[in-house]
Design a protein around this motif. Sequence first.
Motif, PDB file in Angstrom:
ATOM      1  N   TYR A  34       0.815  -1.209   0.000  1.00  0.00           N
ATOM      2  CA  TYR A  34       0.000   0.000   0.000  1.00  0.00           C
ATOM      3  C   TYR A  34       0.851   1.263   0.000  1.00  0.00           C
ATOM      4  O   TYR A  34       0.317   2.368  -0.046  1.00  0.00           O
ATOM      5  N   ILE A  35       2.158   1.104   0.078  1.00  0.00           N
ATOM      6  CA  ILE A  35       3.085   2.234   0.023  1.00  0.00           C
ATOM      7  C   ILE A  35       4.117   1.929  -1.049  1.00  0.00           C
ATOM      8  O   ILE A  35       4.656   0.829  -1.111  1.00  0.00           O
ATOM      9  N   GLU A  36       4.401   2.916  -1.911  1.00  0.00           N
ATOM     10  CA  GLU A  36       5.380   2.720  -2.978  1.00  0.00           C
ATOM     11  C   GLU A  36       6.786   2.913  -2.403  1.00  0.00           C
ATOM     12  O   GLU A  36       7.289   4.015  -2.299  1.00  0.00           O
ATOM     13  N   THR A  37       7.396   1.805  -1.987  1.00  0.00           N
ATOM     14  CA  THR A  37       8.725   1.822  -1.393  1.00  0.00           C
ATOM     15  C   THR A  37       9.385   0.471  -1.597  1.00  0.00           C
ATOM     16  O   THR A  37       8.699  -0.538  -1.814  1.00  0.00           O
ATOM     17  N   ASP A  38      10.708   0.442  -1.535  1.00  0.00           N
ATOM     18  CA  ASP A  38      11.429  -0.823  -1.669  1.00  0.00           C
ATOM     19  C   ASP A  38      11.487  -1.599  -0.355  1.00  0.00           C
ATOM     20  O   ASP A  38      11.849  -2.780  -0.348  1.00  0.00           O
ATOM     21  N   PHE A  39      11.127  -0.952   0.728  1.00  0.00           N
ATOM     22  CA  PHE A  39      11.128  -1.633   2.027  1.00  0.00           C
ATOM     23  C   PHE A  39       9.934  -2.581   2.114  1.00  0.00           C
ATOM     24  O   PHE A  39       8.794  -2.186   1.871  1.00  0.00           O
ATOM     25  N   VAL A  40      10.196  -3.825   2.426  1.00  0.00           N
ATOM     26  CA  VAL A  40       9.127  -4.813   2.556  1.00  0.00           C
ATOM     27  C   VAL A  40       8.653  -4.840   4.007  1.00  0.00           C
ATOM     28  O   VAL A  40       9.375  -5.285   4.896  1.00  0.00           O
ATOM     29  N   SER A  41       7.457  -4.354   4.235  1.00  0.00           N
ATOM     30  CA  SER A  41       6.936  -4.317   5.603  1.00  0.00           C
ATOM     31  C   SER A  41       5.815  -5.322   5.836  1.00  0.00           C
ATOM     32  O   SER A  41       5.444  -5.576   6.976  1.00  0.00           O
ATOM     33  N   ARG A  42       5.275  -5.891   4.748  1.00  0.00           N
ATOM     34  CA  ARG A  42       4.141  -6.813   4.864  1.00  0.00           C
ATOM     35  C   ARG A  42       4.556  -8.236   4.513  1.00  0.00           C
ATOM     36  O   ARG A  42       5.231  -8.482   3.513  1.00  0.00           O
ATOM     37  N   PHE A  43       4.072  -9.175   5.319  1.00  0.00           N
ATOM     38  CA  PHE A  43       4.300 -10.600   5.097  1.00  0.00           C
ATOM     39  C   PHE A  43       2.945 -11.288   5.237  1.00  0.00           C
ATOM     40  O   PHE A  43       2.200 -11.005   6.172  1.00  0.00           O
ATOM     41  N   ARG A  44       2.629 -12.215   4.299  1.00  0.00           N
ATOM     42  CA  ARG A  44       1.259 -12.730   4.304  1.00  0.00           C
ATOM     43  C   ARG A  44       1.185 -14.135   3.713  1.00  0.00           C
ATOM     44  O   ARG A  44       1.796 -14.416   2.691  1.00  0.00           O
ATOM     45  N   HIS A  45       0.418 -15.006   4.378  1.00  0.00           N
ATOM     46  CA  HIS A  45       0.024 -16.304   3.849  1.00  0.00           C
ATOM     47  C   HIS A  45      -1.500 -16.367   3.824  1.00  0.00           C
ATOM     48  O   HIS A  45      -2.178 -15.566   4.478  1.00  0.00           O
ATOM     49  N   PHE A  46      -2.032 -17.344   3.088  1.00  0.00           N
ATOM     50  CA  PHE A  46      -3.479 -17.371   2.860  1.00  0.00           C
ATOM     51  C   PHE A  46      -4.012 -18.801   2.900  1.00  0.00           C
ATOM     52  O   PHE A  46      -3.314 -19.763   2.561  1.00  0.00           O
ATOM     53  N   ALA A  47      -5.260 -18.941   3.311  1.00  0.00           N
ATOM     54  CA  ALA A  47      -5.992 -20.205   3.204  1.00  0.00           C
ATOM     55  C   ALA A  47      -7.471 -19.883   3.047  1.00  0.00           C
ATOM     56  O   ALA A  47      -7.927 -18.795   3.434  1.00  0.00           O
ATOM     57  N   SER A  48      -8.225 -20.820   2.485  1.00  0.00           N
ATOM     58  CA  SER A  48      -9.654 -20.577   2.284  1.00  0.00           C
ATOM     59  C   SER A  48     -10.470 -21.796   2.697  1.00  0.00           C
ATOM     60  O   SER A  48     -10.037 -22.945   2.543  1.00  0.00           O
ATOM     61  N   PHE A  49     -11.644 -21.494   3.209  1.00  0.00           N
ATOM     62  CA  PHE A  49     -12.527 -22.517   3.762  1.00  0.00           C
ATOM     63  C   PHE A  49     -13.958 -22.192   3.361  1.00  0.00           C
ATOM     64  O   PHE A  49     -14.241 -21.132   2.794  1.00  0.00           O
ATOM     65  N   GLU A  50     -14.857 -23.091   3.692  1.00  0.00           N
ATOM     66  CA  GLU A  50     -16.279 -22.793   3.606  1.00  0.00           C
ATOM     67  C   GLU A  50     -17.010 -23.536   4.713  1.00  0.00           C
ATOM     68  O   GLU A  50     -16.476 -24.489   5.297  1.00  0.00           O
ATOM     69  N   THR A  51     -18.201 -23.050   5.020  1.00  0.00           N
ATOM     70  CA  THR A  51     -19.039 -23.752   5.988  1.00  0.00           C
ATOM     71  C   THR A  51     -19.979 -24.674   5.236  1.00  0.00           C
ATOM     72  O   THR A  51     -20.586 -24.286   4.229  1.00  0.00           O
ATOM     73  N   ARG A  52     -20.079 -25.911   5.727  1.00  0.00           N
ATOM     74  CA  ARG A  52     -20.993 -26.893   5.141  1.00  0.00           C
ATOM     75  C   ARG A  52     -21.701 -27.628   6.273  1.00  0.00           C
ATOM     76  O   ARG A  52     -21.051 -28.291   7.085  1.00  0.00           O
TER      77      ARG A  52
END
Length: 218
Positions: A34-52
């Motif tokens: 969200y900021i135009e910079t070379d510094f990496v400040s965000r780290f993120r992994h993802f998963a997805s689910f649903e209710t059944r």
Amino acid sequence: MSFTTFVYSKLLDGGVKQEFIDSYEDLKPDYVGYIETDFVSRFRHFASFETRNGEIVENQELYETFNSVRDFHEKYDKGEKLPSIRRDLIENGVIQDFLYKIFDIAPVSINDHFSIGIHQVRVITDKDHVGDNAPGLHKDGYDYSCDLNISRNNVNGGITLLSTSEKEEDIFLEHTLTLNEVVFFNDRILYHCATKITPIDVTKKAYRDMVIIDFLRI
């Protein structure tokens, strides 16, 4: 009837398990910023689910549903894909455990059919760079969203904001979430963001760990 506002609460029954908290040390850099910079400040992994039928089950087909590029993304790589939240945490039910606890306090029913996107996020900061938490007040276009705090270490800022519009004067909630605290809100109606973070002690490691959980009714 749809839930139209927000709920602030805290996870019960021990909150998030320690192995999930420890896994933040393994996160890879986010390809979105969200900021135009070379510094990496965000780290993120993802998963997805649903209710059944009242149960929470993994659904890996939902990646694109919860990871489209937004206008407010200042930098991104279209060729990148987020790494998965650690497989053992999914296979051993660690992720599902805190999702069930979210449904225990949320004003929606687990018996309804939801797609669920889970973003495991660490934002770091240092003496020369602010932590890139989020853009300004915005909606992501989901039915509901939930911000769950995992850790705050040596940081100022990172204040969760909710508003009835994109204007700062319409902010009605300003709260610093701490471990196992949750804000669950209607993302179709309310605007949200979190303020940037800076270190308290510039000689020490500084970060904010969150889980962002998005819900789409199927």
